[in-house]
Design an enzyme around this catalytic site. Structure first.
Site, PDB file in Angstrom:
ATOM      1  N   GLY A  21       0.821  -1.204   0.000  1.00 10.95           N
ATOM      2  CA  GLY A  21       0.000   0.000   0.000  1.00 10.95           C
ATOM      3  C   GLY A  21       0.855   1.255   0.000  1.00 10.95           C
ATOM      4  O   GLY A  21       1.896   1.318   0.656  1.00 10.95           O
TER       5      GLY A  21
ATOM      6  N   ARG B 107      13.480  10.063  -2.679  1.00 10.43           N
ATOM      7  CA  ARG B 107      14.389  11.198  -2.931  1.00 10.43           C
ATOM      8  C   ARG B 107      15.667  11.064  -2.113  1.00 10.43           C
ATOM      9  O   ARG B 107      16.780  11.287  -2.612  1.00 10.43           O
ATOM     10  CB  ARG B 107      13.664  12.497  -2.598  1.00 10.43           C
ATOM     11  CG  ARG B 107      14.507  13.768  -2.675  1.00 10.43           C
ATOM     12  CD  ARG B 107      13.633  14.978  -2.339  1.00 10.43           C
ATOM     13  NE  ARG B 107      14.382  16.211  -2.347  1.00 10.43           N
ATOM     14  CZ  ARG B 107      15.026  16.722  -1.295  1.00 10.43           C
ATOM     15  NH1 ARG B 107      15.023  16.050  -0.144  1.00 10.43           N
ATOM     16  NH2 ARG B 107      15.670  17.873  -1.391  1.00 10.43           N
TER      17      ARG B 107
ATOM     18  N   ARG C 161       1.211  -5.264  -5.403  1.00 10.98           N
ATOM     19  CA  ARG C 161       1.432  -6.484  -4.603  1.00 10.98           C
ATOM     20  C   ARG C 161       1.685  -7.611  -5.589  1.00 10.98           C
ATOM     21  O   ARG C 161       0.967  -7.739  -6.572  1.00 10.98           O
ATOM     22  CB  ARG C 161       0.230  -6.761  -3.701  1.00 10.98           C
ATOM     23  CG  ARG C 161       0.072  -5.706  -2.603  1.00 10.98           C
ATOM     24  CD  ARG C 161      -1.115  -5.988  -1.700  1.00 10.98           C
ATOM     25  NE  ARG C 161      -1.145  -5.100  -0.552  1.00 10.98           N
ATOM     26  CZ  ARG C 161      -1.713  -3.904  -0.534  1.00 10.98           C
ATOM     27  NH1 ARG C 161      -2.323  -3.447  -1.607  1.00 10.98           N
ATOM     28  NH2 ARG C 161      -1.689  -3.159   0.568  1.00 10.98           N
TER      29      ARG C 161
ATOM     30  N   ASP D  46       5.255  -5.183   6.207  1.00 13.74           N
ATOM     31  CA  ASP D  46       5.739  -6.526   6.542  1.00 13.74           C
ATOM     32  C   ASP D  46       5.841  -7.433   5.322  1.00 13.74           C
ATOM     33  O   ASP D  46       6.817  -8.178   5.171  1.00 13.74           O
ATOM     34  CB  ASP D  46       4.802  -7.171   7.572  1.00 13.74           C
ATOM     35  CG  ASP D  46       5.098  -6.700   8.990  1.00 13.74           C
ATOM     36  OD1 ASP D  46       6.136  -6.050   9.190  1.00 13.74           O
ATOM     37  OD2 ASP D  46       4.295  -6.974   9.885  1.00 13.74           O
TER      38      ASP D  46
ATOM     39  N   THR E 139       4.107   2.383   5.827  1.00 14.31           N
ATOM     40  CA  THR E 139       2.721   1.936   5.949  1.00 14.31           C
ATOM     41  C   THR E 139       1.967   2.891   6.850  1.00 14.31           C
ATOM     42  O   THR E 139       2.475   3.266   7.918  1.00 14.31           O
ATOM     43  CB  THR E 139       2.623   0.504   6.505  1.00 14.31           C
ATOM     44  OG1 THR E 139       1.274   0.246   6.912  1.00 14.31           O
ATOM     45  CG2 THR E 139       3.527   0.293   7.701  1.00 14.31           C
ATOM     46  N   ILE E 140       0.766   3.266   6.458  1.00 12.65           N
ATOM     47  CA  ILE E 140      -0.013   4.198   7.277  1.00 12.65           C
ATOM     48  C   ILE E 140      -0.512   3.547   8.557  1.00 12.65           C
ATOM     49  O   ILE E 140      -0.961   4.242   9.471  1.00 12.65           O
ATOM     50  CB  ILE E 140      -1.207   4.784   6.500  1.00 12.65           C
ATOM     51  CG1 ILE E 140      -2.242   3.706   6.154  1.00 12.65           C
ATOM     52  CG2 ILE E 140      -0.748   5.522   5.253  1.00 12.65           C
ATOM     53  CD1 ILE E 140      -3.560   4.256   5.636  1.00 12.65           C
ATOM     54  N   ASP E 141      -0.429   2.212   8.659  1.00 15.44           N
ATOM     55  CA  ASP E 141      -1.058   1.501   9.778  1.00 15.44           C
ATOM     56  C   ASP E 141      -0.223   1.459  11.052  1.00 15.44           C
ATOM     57  O   ASP E 141      -0.727   1.030  12.094  1.00 15.44           O
ATOM     58  CB  ASP E 141      -1.404   0.066   9.358  1.00 15.44           C
ATOM     59  CG  ASP E 141      -2.528   0.029   8.338  1.00 15.44           C
ATOM     60  OD1 ASP E 141      -3.474   0.814   8.484  1.00 15.44           O
ATOM     61  OD2 ASP E 141      -2.444  -0.792   7.407  1.00 15.44           O
TER      62      ASP E 141
ATOM     63  N   ASP F 298       1.975  -0.612  11.907  1.00 10.58           N
ATOM     64  CA  ASP F 298       1.851  -1.986  12.398  1.00 10.58           C
ATOM     65  C   ASP F 298       3.131  -2.811  12.250  1.00 10.58           C
ATOM     66  O   ASP F 298       3.088  -4.038  12.271  1.00 10.58           O
ATOM     67  CB  ASP F 298       0.699  -2.698  11.684  1.00 10.58           C
ATOM     68  CG  ASP F 298       0.862  -2.739  10.172  1.00 10.58           C
ATOM     69  OD1 ASP F 298       1.777  -2.075   9.634  1.00 10.58           O
ATOM     70  OD2 ASP F 298       0.062  -3.427   9.514  1.00 10.58           O
TER      71      ASP F 298
ATOM     72  N   ARG G 106     -26.914  14.515  15.849  1.00  7.25           N
ATOM     73  CA  ARG G 106     -26.806  13.107  15.470  1.00  7.25           C
ATOM     74  C   ARG G 106     -25.718  12.398  16.265  1.00  7.25           C
ATOM     75  O   ARG G 106     -24.864  13.011  16.884  1.00  7.25           O
ATOM     76  CB  ARG G 106     -26.419  12.991  13.994  1.00  7.25           C
ATOM     77  CG  ARG G 106     -27.473  13.345  12.987  1.00  7.25           C
ATOM     78  CD  ARG G 106     -26.891  13.191  11.591  1.00  7.25           C
ATOM     79  NE  ARG G 106     -27.851  13.595  10.581  1.00  7.25           N
ATOM     80  CZ  ARG G 106     -27.526  14.265   9.472  1.00  7.25           C
ATOM     81  NH1 ARG G 106     -26.273  14.600   9.262  1.00  7.25           N
ATOM     82  NH2 ARG G 106     -28.459  14.587   8.599  1.00  7.25           N
TER      83      ARG G 106
ATOM     84  N   ARG H  53      -7.106  -2.530   9.073  1.00  5.67           N
ATOM     85  CA  ARG H  53      -7.754  -3.836   9.008  1.00  5.67           C
ATOM     86  C   ARG H  53      -7.375  -4.711  10.203  1.00  5.67           C
ATOM     87  O   ARG H  53      -8.223  -5.346  10.806  1.00  5.67           O
ATOM     88  CB  ARG H  53      -7.369  -4.530   7.692  1.00  5.67           C
ATOM     89  CG  ARG H  53      -8.437  -5.416   7.122  1.00  5.67           C
ATOM     90  CD  ARG H  53      -8.162  -5.895   5.719  1.00  5.67           C
ATOM     91  NE  ARG H  53      -6.785  -6.189   5.416  1.00  5.67           N
ATOM     92  CZ  ARG H  53      -6.044  -5.491   4.551  1.00  5.67           C
ATOM     93  NH1 ARG H  53      -6.542  -4.461   3.927  1.00  5.67           N
ATOM     94  NH2 ARG H  53      -4.806  -5.833   4.325  1.00  5.67           N
TER      95      ARG H  53
ATOM     96  N   ARG I 297     -25.627   8.138  11.787  1.00  6.16           N
ATOM     97  CA  ARG I 297     -25.087   7.993  10.439  1.00  6.16           C
ATOM     98  C   ARG I 297     -23.693   7.391  10.499  1.00  6.16           C
ATOM     99  O   ARG I 297     -22.929   7.657  11.426  1.00  6.16           O
ATOM    100  CB  ARG I 297     -24.994   9.365   9.755  1.00  6.16           C
ATOM    101  CG  ARG I 297     -26.329  10.069   9.541  1.00  6.16           C
ATOM    102  CD  ARG I 297     -27.077   9.501   8.357  1.00  6.16           C
ATOM    103  NE  ARG I 297     -28.314  10.218   8.096  1.00  6.16           N
ATOM    104  CZ  ARG I 297     -28.422  11.291   7.311  1.00  6.16           C
ATOM    105  NH1 ARG I 297     -27.335  11.789   6.746  1.00  6.16           N
ATOM    106  NH2 ARG I 297     -29.590  11.858   7.111  1.00  6.16           N
TER     107      ARG I 297
ATOM    108  N   ARG J 172      -4.821   7.601   2.506  1.00  3.32           N
ATOM    109  CA  ARG J 172      -3.542   7.227   1.897  1.00  3.32           C
ATOM    110  C   ARG J 172      -2.917   8.375   1.114  1.00  3.32           C
ATOM    111  O   ARG J 172      -1.721   8.349   0.824  1.00  3.32           O
ATOM    112  CB  ARG J 172      -3.733   6.045   0.947  1.00  3.32           C
ATOM    113  CG  ARG J 172      -3.969   4.728   1.648  1.00  3.32           C
ATOM    114  CD  ARG J 172      -3.645   3.575   0.707  1.00  3.32           C
ATOM    115  NE  ARG J 172      -3.875   2.293   1.330  1.00  3.32           N
ATOM    116  CZ  ARG J 172      -3.033   1.687   2.153  1.00  3.32           C
ATOM    117  NH1 ARG J 172      -1.893   2.276   2.469  1.00  3.32           N
ATOM    118  NH2 ARG J 172      -3.327   0.514   2.673  1.00  3.32           N
TER     119      ARG J 172
END
Length: 325
Positions: free
Chosen positions: A15, A25, A76, A107, A129-131, A133, A166, A175, A249, A258
């Site tokens: 990703g 760079r 991938r 990973d 990775t943005i996660d 993790d 709301r 994930r 909502r 991303r």
């Protein structure tokens, strides 16, 4: 000590994450300033296997530090999971004179880097990775930008949620890791945070009771931050509305997390990691991953890094409950 490094390659895999261009760079310019030739590999391991390789110079990476995504594209690649694909990838590196390669990704990308190293190519990984993790590092390229993007989006949803009195369930990416949800839950002042590391069958009942108790003391709108790994935000919204009588909502922020211009931190840390990856290759190192830990940049053996596990910060998670009372 192996043979002298003369030509290095760089690719991005998995990703995309804001800040990858800053890392590219840094690899290119640090490599050139050290007397190396640098080759860019398009579309990750798939591009390597297809020999989609180009020589890069200083001007190849001009005006990219501020751009999201990756100028080398990404993918991938299932073939890289096979011994045949791994051997072919190493042979392609040798064919193009690539003595060492920098892999920017998560990973899965590091597993490919591990196999390249096993097949004789000096390989260094950079955590992109943005996660957040990757267990060996306290920072991964793109996490800071993704959190800021999600935070700003949630602020905007809060405005309309408050106007209509709301409850809003906002689903952020993650994930298998709830770090973005956790950080946004704190920074956006949410009533509840749902993360995959702490799945709780009673969570919805707790949310419903919290919403009702907050209504009794005068709170007119509510924010629930839900990680992608929990999911079912729209169905959850229906159940909460039915139980509380309060319009509810669901908003799934999705892939805007991303994209976008990387934050200052993502640009600076990605640049530092890219330069360090080149230094490690110049030292003849292989099968290493660059990491940020305890206030500084360091590196780990990829085998060790992949064997490590990571949980969410329990202090931060507990704090969300205290601050949402």
């Amino acid at each position: 000590m192996g043979k002298k490094i003369e030509t290095i390659g760089v690719l991005t895999s998995g990703g995309d994450a804001p800040g990858m261009n800053a890392a590219i760079r840094a690899v290119v310019r640090a490599g050139i300033s050290s007397g190396l030739k640098v080759k860019g590999i398009n579309r990750g391991y798939a591009g390597l296997l297809e020999e989609d390789i180009m020589e890069m110079g200083t001007m190849s990476v001009t005006d990219i530090v501020q751009r999201g995504g990756t100028i080398l594209f990404t993918s991938r690649c299932k073939r890289m999971m096979t011994p045949e694909g791994q051997r072919q990838a190493a042979d392609v590196c040798r064919k193009h004179g690539i003595d060492g390669i920098v892999v920017i990704g998560g990973d899965g990308s590091f597993r490919g880097a591990q196999k390249l190293s096993d097949n004789g190519i000096n390989t260094i990984g950079i955590p992109g990775t943005i996660d957040l993790d990757i267990a060996c590092t306290e920072y991964t390229i793109g996490f800071d930008t993704a959190c800021n993007t999600a935070m700003e989006a949630i602020d905007k949803v809060r405005d309309t949620s408050a106007s209509h009195e709301r409850c809003s369930i906002i689903e952020v990416m993650g994930r298998t890791a709830g770090h973005i949800a956790l950080w946004c839950g704190i920074s956006n002042g949410s009533e509840y945070v749902l993360v995959p590391e702490r799945k709780d069958e009673n969570a919805e009942d707790e949310i419903i009771q919290k919403i009702l108790s907050k209504r009794r003391i005068g709170k007119k709108h509510h924010i629930i931050v839900n990680a992608e790994g929990i999911g079912n935000s729209h169905e959850m919204a229906k159940r909460i509305e039915a139980a509380t009588g309060i319009e509810t909502r669901a908003t799934v922020i999705g892939h805007i997390q991303r994209g976008g211009n990387p934050t200052c931190r993502d640009r600076v840390y990605a640049s530092a990691m890219g330069a360090q990856a080149v230094d490690l290759l110049l030292e003849g190192k292989t099968n290493r991953v660059v990491a940020y830990r305890d206030g500084g940049f360091t590196d780990y053996d990829i085998d060790q890094a992949l064997a490590m596990t990571k949980d969410i910060d329990e202090h931060l998670y507990s704090m969300t409950k205290r601050l949402s009372r």
